[in-house]
Design a protein around this motif. Structure first.
Motif, PDB file in Angstrom:
ATOM      1  N   ASN A 172     -80.761 -27.073  61.332  1.00  0.00           N
ATOM      2  CA  ASN A 172     -80.669 -28.179  62.520  1.00  0.00           C
ATOM      3  C   ASN A 172     -79.207 -28.829  62.430  1.00  0.00           C
ATOM      4  N   THR A 173     -78.550 -28.766  61.403  1.00  0.00           N
ATOM      5  CA  THR A 173     -77.240 -29.146  61.204  1.00  0.00           C
ATOM      6  C   THR A 173     -76.362 -28.201  62.066  1.00  0.00           C
ATOM      7  N   LEU A 174     -76.504 -26.977  61.827  1.00  0.00           N
ATOM      8  CA  LEU A 174     -75.628 -26.108  62.562  1.00  0.00           C
ATOM      9  C   LEU A 174     -76.002 -25.837  64.083  1.00  0.00           C
ATOM     10  N   THR A 175     -77.329 -26.023  64.272  1.00  0.00           N
ATOM     11  CA  THR A 175     -77.579 -25.687  65.729  1.00  0.00           C
ATOM     12  C   THR A 175     -77.214 -26.930  66.339  1.00  0.00           C
ATOM     13  N   GLU A 176     -76.642 -28.043  66.180  1.00  0.00           N
ATOM     14  CA  GLU A 176     -76.389 -29.069  66.834  1.00  0.00           C
ATOM     15  C   GLU A 176     -75.029 -28.808  67.785  1.00  0.00           C
ATOM     16  N   GLY A 233     -73.860 -16.092  68.786  1.00  0.00           N
ATOM     17  CA  GLY A 233     -74.712 -17.387  68.711  1.00  0.00           C
ATOM     18  C   GLY A 233     -75.658 -17.502  67.606  1.00  0.00           C
ATOM     19  N   THR A 234     -75.359 -16.541  66.457  1.00  0.00           N
ATOM     20  CA  THR A 234     -75.944 -16.803  65.061  1.00  0.00           C
ATOM     21  C   THR A 234     -74.992 -17.102  63.946  1.00  0.00           C
ATOM     22  N   ALA A 235     -75.075 -18.074  63.363  1.00  0.00           N
ATOM     23  CA  ALA A 235     -74.256 -18.269  62.159  1.00  0.00           C
ATOM     24  C   ALA A 235     -74.695 -17.696  60.842  1.00  0.00           C
ATOM     25  N   TYR A 236     -73.762 -17.069  60.188  1.00  0.00           N
ATOM     26  CA  TYR A 236     -74.434 -16.376  58.951  1.00  0.00           C
ATOM     27  C   TYR A 236     -73.689 -17.304  57.922  1.00  0.00           C
ATOM     28  N   VAL A 237     -74.636 -17.539  57.144  1.00  0.00           N
ATOM     29  CA  VAL A 237     -74.163 -18.671  56.277  1.00  0.00           C
ATOM     30  C   VAL A 237     -74.292 -18.011  54.815  1.00  0.00           C
ATOM     31  N   ASP A 238     -73.337 -17.991  53.964  1.00  0.00           N
ATOM     32  CA  ASP A 238     -73.531 -17.278  52.692  1.00  0.00           C
ATOM     33  C   ASP A 238     -73.471 -18.141  51.468  1.00  0.00           C
ATOM     34  N   PHE A 239     -74.391 -18.437  50.936  1.00  0.00           N
ATOM     35  CA  PHE A 239     -74.423 -19.603  49.788  1.00  0.00           C
ATOM     36  C   PHE A 239     -74.499 -18.825  48.448  1.00  0.00           C
ATOM     37  N   SER A 240     -74.075 -19.529  47.525  1.00  0.00           N
ATOM     38  CA  SER A 240     -73.695 -19.283  46.290  1.00  0.00           C
ATOM     39  C   SER A 240     -75.434 -19.104  45.609  1.00  0.00           C
ATOM     40  N   LYS A 241     -75.408 -18.241  44.624  1.00  0.00           N
ATOM     41  CA  LYS A 241     -76.881 -17.956  44.164  1.00  0.00           C
ATOM     42  C   LYS A 241     -77.546 -19.541  43.552  1.00  0.00           C
ATOM     43  N   GLU A 242     -76.735 -20.413  43.415  1.00  0.00           N
ATOM     44  CA  GLU A 242     -77.446 -21.940  42.971  1.00  0.00           C
ATOM     45  C   GLU A 242     -78.517 -22.366  43.978  1.00  0.00           C
ATOM     46  N   ILE A 243     -78.160 -21.942  45.287  1.00  0.00           N
ATOM     47  CA  ILE A 243     -79.071 -22.400  46.092  1.00  0.00           C
ATOM     48  C   ILE A 243     -80.596 -22.106  45.951  1.00  0.00           C
ATOM     49  N   THR A 244     -80.727 -20.986  45.287  1.00  0.00           N
ATOM     50  CA  THR A 244     -82.151 -20.621  44.807  1.00  0.00           C
ATOM     51  C   THR A 244     -82.734 -21.428  43.548  1.00  0.00           C
ATOM     52  N   LYS A 249     -77.077 -20.791  67.969  1.00  0.00           N
ATOM     53  CA  LYS A 249     -78.532 -21.136  68.547  1.00  0.00           C
ATOM     54  C   LYS A 249     -79.463 -20.453  67.073  1.00  0.00           C
ATOM     55  N   LYS A 250     -79.031 -19.633  66.345  1.00  0.00           N
ATOM     56  CA  LYS A 250     -79.869 -19.215  65.166  1.00  0.00           C
ATOM     57  C   LYS A 250     -79.018 -19.281  64.097  1.00  0.00           C
ATOM     58  N   VAL A 251     -79.497 -19.409  62.736  1.00  0.00           N
ATOM     59  CA  VAL A 251     -78.800 -19.235  61.354  1.00  0.00           C
ATOM     60  C   VAL A 251     -79.642 -18.231  60.584  1.00  0.00           C
ATOM     61  N   GLN A 252     -78.527 -17.678  59.796  1.00  0.00           N
ATOM     62  CA  GLN A 252     -79.072 -16.229  59.130  1.00  0.00           C
ATOM     63  C   GLN A 252     -78.362 -16.840  57.595  1.00  0.00           C
ATOM     64  N   ILE A 253     -79.416 -17.348  56.755  1.00  0.00           N
ATOM     65  CA  ILE A 253     -78.991 -17.750  55.337  1.00  0.00           C
ATOM     66  C   ILE A 253     -78.807 -16.568  54.552  1.00  0.00           C
TER      67      ILE A 253
END
Length: 115
Positions: free
Chosen positions: A73-77, A44-55, A82-86
């Motif tokens: 909110n996009t992913l919990t649609e 139920g948790t999405a683990y989304v790994d972004f590149s460092k540019e997001i910072t 249920k949850k998102v780990q950035i």
């Protein structure tokens, strides 16, 4: 990227890579060069790994909150999420710019949604 993207991955990809239709009034929340490195869904948790540019998100608590809320909110649609780990470059970090705590998985935030 090998294989077909899942619906949540496609939705996130569109969120990150599309420009606002009205560029005079809206700016893309995502800093230039932000890439989605990987995404996996576990229990139920999405683990989304972004590149460092997001910072490179512009200074300001509001922008940072809007950015993290847009992701969550996009992913919990999707019912399986249920949850998102950035993550950034594969690691948990305290926040993107010092405002919004992203160390733990985030739940949907409906307070910012337009009524």
């Amino acid at each position: 990227k090998a294989g077909a993207m899942t619906a949540p991955e496609i939705a996130l990809d569109i969120l990150v890579n599309s420009s606002p239709q009205d560029t005079a009034k809206m700016v893309s929340l995502f800093p230039k060069g932000t890439k989605i490195r990987t995404m996996k869904i576990e229990d139920g948790t999405a683990y989304v790994d972004f590149s460092k540019e997001i910072t490179n998100v512009p200074q300001g608590s509001y922008t940072e909150l809007m950015l993290t809320t847009a992701i969550v909110n996009t992913l919990t649609e999707f019912p399986e999420i249920k949850k998102v780990q950035i993550l950034v470059d594969g690691k948990k970090i305290a926040s993107l710019k010092g405002h919004t705590d992203i160390l733990d998985p985030l739940e949907r935030n409906t307070t910012l949604l337009k009524k």
